[in-house]
Design a protein around this motif. Structure first.
Motif, mmCIF file in Angstrom:
data_model
loop_
_atom_site.group_PDB
_atom_site.id
_atom_site.type_symbol
_atom_site.label_atom_id
_atom_site.label_comp_id
_atom_site.label_asym_id
_atom_site.label_seq_id
_atom_site.Cartn_x
_atom_site.Cartn_y
_atom_site.Cartn_z
ATOM 1 N N LEU A 125 0.846 -1.202 0.000
ATOM 2 C CA LEU A 125 0.000 0.000 0.000
ATOM 3 C C LEU A 125 0.871 1.237 0.000
ATOM 4 O O LEU A 125 1.951 1.256 0.620
ATOM 5 C CB LEU A 125 -0.907 0.016 1.233
ATOM 6 C CG LEU A 125 -1.782 -1.230 1.417
ATOM 7 C CD1 LEU A 125 -1.152 -2.186 2.416
ATOM 8 C CD2 LEU A 125 -3.178 -0.853 1.883
ATOM 9 N N TYR A 127 0.528 5.507 0.537
ATOM 10 C CA TYR A 127 -0.289 6.652 0.943
ATOM 11 C C TYR A 127 0.546 7.921 0.833
ATOM 12 O O TYR A 127 1.714 7.935 1.231
ATOM 13 C CB TYR A 127 -0.705 6.536 2.410
ATOM 14 C CG TYR A 127 -1.390 5.246 2.824
ATOM 15 C CD1 TYR A 127 -2.772 5.186 2.944
ATOM 16 C CD2 TYR A 127 -0.648 4.114 3.131
ATOM 17 C CE1 TYR A 127 -3.401 4.013 3.365
ATOM 18 C CE2 TYR A 127 -1.272 2.943 3.558
ATOM 19 C CZ TYR A 127 -2.642 2.900 3.672
ATOM 20 O OH TYR A 127 -3.262 1.749 4.092
ATOM 21 N N ASN A 133 -7.135 4.990 4.839
ATOM 22 C CA ASN A 133 -7.746 3.699 4.517
ATOM 23 C C ASN A 133 -8.944 3.527 5.446
ATOM 24 O O ASN A 133 -8.784 3.479 6.671
ATOM 25 C CB ASN A 133 -6.689 2.600 4.740
ATOM 26 C CG ASN A 133 -7.034 1.271 4.098
ATOM 27 O OD1 ASN A 133 -8.190 1.021 3.780
ATOM 28 N ND2 ASN A 133 -6.027 0.418 3.937
ATOM 29 N N HIS A 136 -12.164 -1.445 7.575
ATOM 30 C CA HIS A 136 -12.619 -2.537 6.703
ATOM 31 C C HIS A 136 -12.194 -3.877 7.270
ATOM 32 O O HIS A 136 -11.485 -3.954 8.280
ATOM 33 C CB HIS A 136 -12.049 -2.344 5.292
ATOM 34 C CG HIS A 136 -10.565 -2.513 5.218
ATOM 35 N ND1 HIS A 136 -9.677 -1.513 5.554
ATOM 36 C CD2 HIS A 136 -9.798 -3.587 4.879
ATOM 37 C CE1 HIS A 136 -8.435 -1.946 5.403
ATOM 38 N NE2 HIS A 136 -8.478 -3.208 5.003
ATOM 39 N N ASP A 138 -10.650 -7.671 5.584
ATOM 40 C CA ASP A 138 -10.138 -8.294 4.358
ATOM 41 C C ASP A 138 -10.697 -9.709 4.216
ATOM 42 O O ASP A 138 -10.007 -10.699 4.463
ATOM 43 C CB ASP A 138 -8.606 -8.277 4.360
ATOM 44 C CG ASP A 138 -8.083 -6.852 4.232
ATOM 45 O OD1 ASP A 138 -8.368 -6.215 3.211
ATOM 46 O OD2 ASP A 138 -7.415 -6.375 5.169
ATOM 47 N N GLN A 148 -4.395 -11.764 10.505
ATOM 48 C CA GLN A 148 -3.578 -11.266 9.417
ATOM 49 C C GLN A 148 -2.491 -10.368 9.974
ATOM 50 O O GLN A 148 -2.486 -10.044 11.170
ATOM 51 C CB GLN A 148 -4.412 -10.542 8.359
ATOM 52 C CG GLN A 148 -4.956 -9.186 8.779
ATOM 53 C CD GLN A 148 -5.857 -8.592 7.698
ATOM 54 O OE1 GLN A 148 -7.024 -8.974 7.554
ATOM 55 N NE2 GLN A 148 -5.347 -7.626 6.958
ATOM 56 N N ALA A 150 0.164 -6.867 9.174
ATOM 57 C CA ALA A 150 0.575 -5.712 8.360
ATOM 58 C C ALA A 150 1.919 -5.224 8.881
ATOM 59 O O ALA A 150 2.140 -5.193 10.101
ATOM 60 C CB ALA A 150 -0.465 -4.599 8.436
ATOM 61 N N PHE A 165 -2.137 3.352 12.253
ATOM 62 C CA PHE A 165 -2.890 2.106 12.086
ATOM 63 C C PHE A 165 -3.948 2.035 13.197
ATOM 64 O O PHE A 165 -3.634 2.126 14.381
ATOM 65 C CB PHE A 165 -1.944 0.906 12.171
ATOM 66 C CG PHE A 165 -2.601 -0.397 11.821
ATOM 67 C CD1 PHE A 165 -2.524 -0.906 10.531
ATOM 68 C CD2 PHE A 165 -3.311 -1.109 12.780
ATOM 69 C CE1 PHE A 165 -3.145 -2.098 10.207
ATOM 70 C CE2 PHE A 165 -3.938 -2.307 12.461
ATOM 71 C CZ PHE A 165 -3.851 -2.801 11.174
ATOM 72 N N HIS A 211 -10.150 -2.721 10.701
ATOM 73 C CA HIS A 211 -8.883 -1.973 10.747
ATOM 74 C C HIS A 211 -8.852 -0.944 9.633
ATOM 75 O O HIS A 211 -9.586 -1.056 8.646
ATOM 76 C CB HIS A 211 -7.680 -2.915 10.662
ATOM 77 C CG HIS A 211 -7.582 -3.659 9.354
ATOM 78 N ND1 HIS A 211 -8.313 -4.803 9.092
ATOM 79 C CD2 HIS A 211 -6.862 -3.409 8.230
ATOM 80 C CE1 HIS A 211 -8.039 -5.223 7.870
ATOM 81 N NE2 HIS A 211 -7.162 -4.394 7.313
ATOM 82 N N VAL A 213 -6.475 3.033 8.399
ATOM 83 C CA VAL A 213 -5.338 3.943 8.600
ATOM 84 C C VAL A 213 -5.875 5.371 8.576
ATOM 85 O O VAL A 213 -6.625 5.736 7.655
ATOM 86 C CB VAL A 213 -4.259 3.726 7.513
ATOM 87 C CG1 VAL A 213 -3.131 4.739 7.635
ATOM 88 C CG2 VAL A 213 -3.697 2.301 7.581
ATOM 89 N N ARG A 221 3.773 7.028 3.066
ATOM 90 C CA ARG A 221 3.762 5.842 3.942
ATOM 91 C C ARG A 221 3.522 4.599 3.095
ATOM 92 O O ARG A 221 2.564 4.541 2.329
ATOM 93 C CB ARG A 221 2.647 5.998 4.975
ATOM 94 C CG ARG A 221 2.436 4.818 5.918
ATOM 95 C CD ARG A 221 1.195 5.059 6.770
ATOM 96 N NE ARG A 221 0.944 4.041 7.768
ATOM 97 C CZ ARG A 221 0.370 2.855 7.529
ATOM 98 N NH1 ARG A 221 -0.007 2.543 6.301
ATOM 99 N NH2 ARG A 221 0.167 2.004 8.519
ATOM 100 N N ALA A 223 3.133 0.268 3.323
ATOM 101 C CA ALA A 223 2.909 -0.864 4.223
ATOM 102 C C ALA A 223 2.774 -2.133 3.394
ATOM 103 O O ALA A 223 2.391 -2.095 2.217
ATOM 104 C CB ALA A 223 1.645 -0.644 5.051
ATOM 105 N N GLY A 225 0.865 -5.797 3.449
ATOM 106 C CA GLY A 225 -0.215 -6.559 4.073
ATOM 107 C C GLY A 225 -0.052 -8.035 3.747
ATOM 108 O O GLY A 225 0.175 -8.392 2.582
HETATM 109 O O1 LIG Z 1 -1.645 0.438 5.568
HETATM 110 C C1 LIG Z 1 -1.804 -0.289 6.541
HETATM 111 O O2 LIG Z 1 -1.062 -0.285 7.515
HETATM 112 C C2 LIG Z 1 -2.989 -1.224 6.594
HETATM 113 C C3 LIG Z 1 -3.109 -2.010 5.363
HETATM 114 C C4 LIG Z 1 -4.263 -2.963 5.341
HETATM 115 O O3 LIG Z 1 -5.409 -2.624 5.357
HETATM 116 C C5 LIG Z 1 -3.938 -4.400 5.287
HETATM 117 O O4 LIG Z 1 -2.758 -4.761 5.302
HETATM 118 O O5 LIG Z 1 -4.878 -5.190 5.221
#
Ligand SMILES: O=C(O)CCC(=O)C(=O)O
Ligand SMILES: [Fe+2]
Length: 232
Positions: A125, A127, A133, A136, A138, A148, A150, A165, A211, A213, A221, A223, A225
């Motif tokens: 991801l 940003y 974010n 949501h 997943d 899961q 991240a 986060f 979760h 952001v 930023r 990340a 996932g």
């Molecule tokens: O950007 C993040 O830290 C969260 C990313 C996310 O939604 C995920 O890894 O499922």
């Protein structure tokens, strides 16, 4: 990649049982974080790209990796799954859910693939200022591994501001509560995808997690996932 053991197995399980999330400090080195961030601009690694604003998911973008996954991500996914499968099985037992997870990730993926969930779900991801974010879950089909991971690839001390986060937890008949997960570069957060068991006075009950952001005030930023079920 770090030894995957920054927390002992029992600390990890205790954190997850107590609050539905746990941090694996310095799971990835700064050099690993830089290398993974650089993959974002190499389209051959990815099967698709999502502009979050177009779908009402927030603002910013992400890319789903294609198979075969880059070796570092494939290794992380397999090793993390092996650590988490016993916890997932205990959670399912406590939540009265019949599904159990095999010790080996390949075996679990074969189950997903047989049910038509064949597309890889690990993602990167990205940003920029103002991006965020939305809260949501997943979920990508019938088969769901309940935890899961991240990993924050950027350095909050230098690369960006805001962009926290966030986890929310919805308890039966109560208002939701939120937590900000404090992550440094290379730290991973392990968290519940959908529901987790909580011990109540009359036995275990389920709470629902989401979760997301918060908006970046400045900077960039990235990340990683890692989701353990594949997508339909
Ligand atoms: O950007 C993040 O830290 C969260 C990313 C996310 O939604 C995920 O890894 O499922
Ligand atoms: Fe997510």
């Amino acid at each position: 990649m770090n030894a995957l053991l920054p927390l002992s197995a029992s600390e990890l399980a205790d954190d997850l049982d107590a609050r539905g999330w746990s941090i694996l400090p310095e799971l990835l080195s700064p050099a690993d974080c830089t290398a993974l961030t650089a993959l974002y601009d190499a389209p051959a690694h990815f099967r698709s790209q999502v502009h979050m604003a177009r779908h009402g998911f927030g603002r910013g973008e992400y890319r789903y990796f294609a198979y075969p996954l880059p070796p570092m991500i494939a290794d992380l996914r397999r090793a993390l799954y092996a650590r988490l499968a016993p916890i997932a099985n205990r959670w399912h037992e406590r939540m009265g859910l019949p599904v159990r997870f095999p010790a080996d990730h390949g075996e679990f993926l074969a189950r997903c693939h047989a049910a038509g969930q064949r597309r890889p779900t690990p993602l990167l991801l990205r940003y920029g200022p103002g991006d965020y974010n939305c809260l949501h879950q997943d979920l990508y089909g019938e088969h769901v591994f309940p935890l899961q991971v991240a990993v924050l690839l950027s350095d909050p001390a230098h690369d960006f501001a805001g962009g926290e986060f966030i986890l929310t937890e919805q308890r039966p008949r109560m208002q939701s509560r939120a937590e900000v997960v404090p992550l440094a570069q290379g730290d991973a957060v392990v968290f519940a995808v959908n529901q987790r068991p909580v011990t109540g006075s009359r036995g275990d009950y389920r709470v629902t997690l989401r979760h997301g952001v918060s908006a970046l005030r400045a900077g960039c930023r990235h990340a990683l996932g890692i989701i353990f079920h594949d997508a339909a």
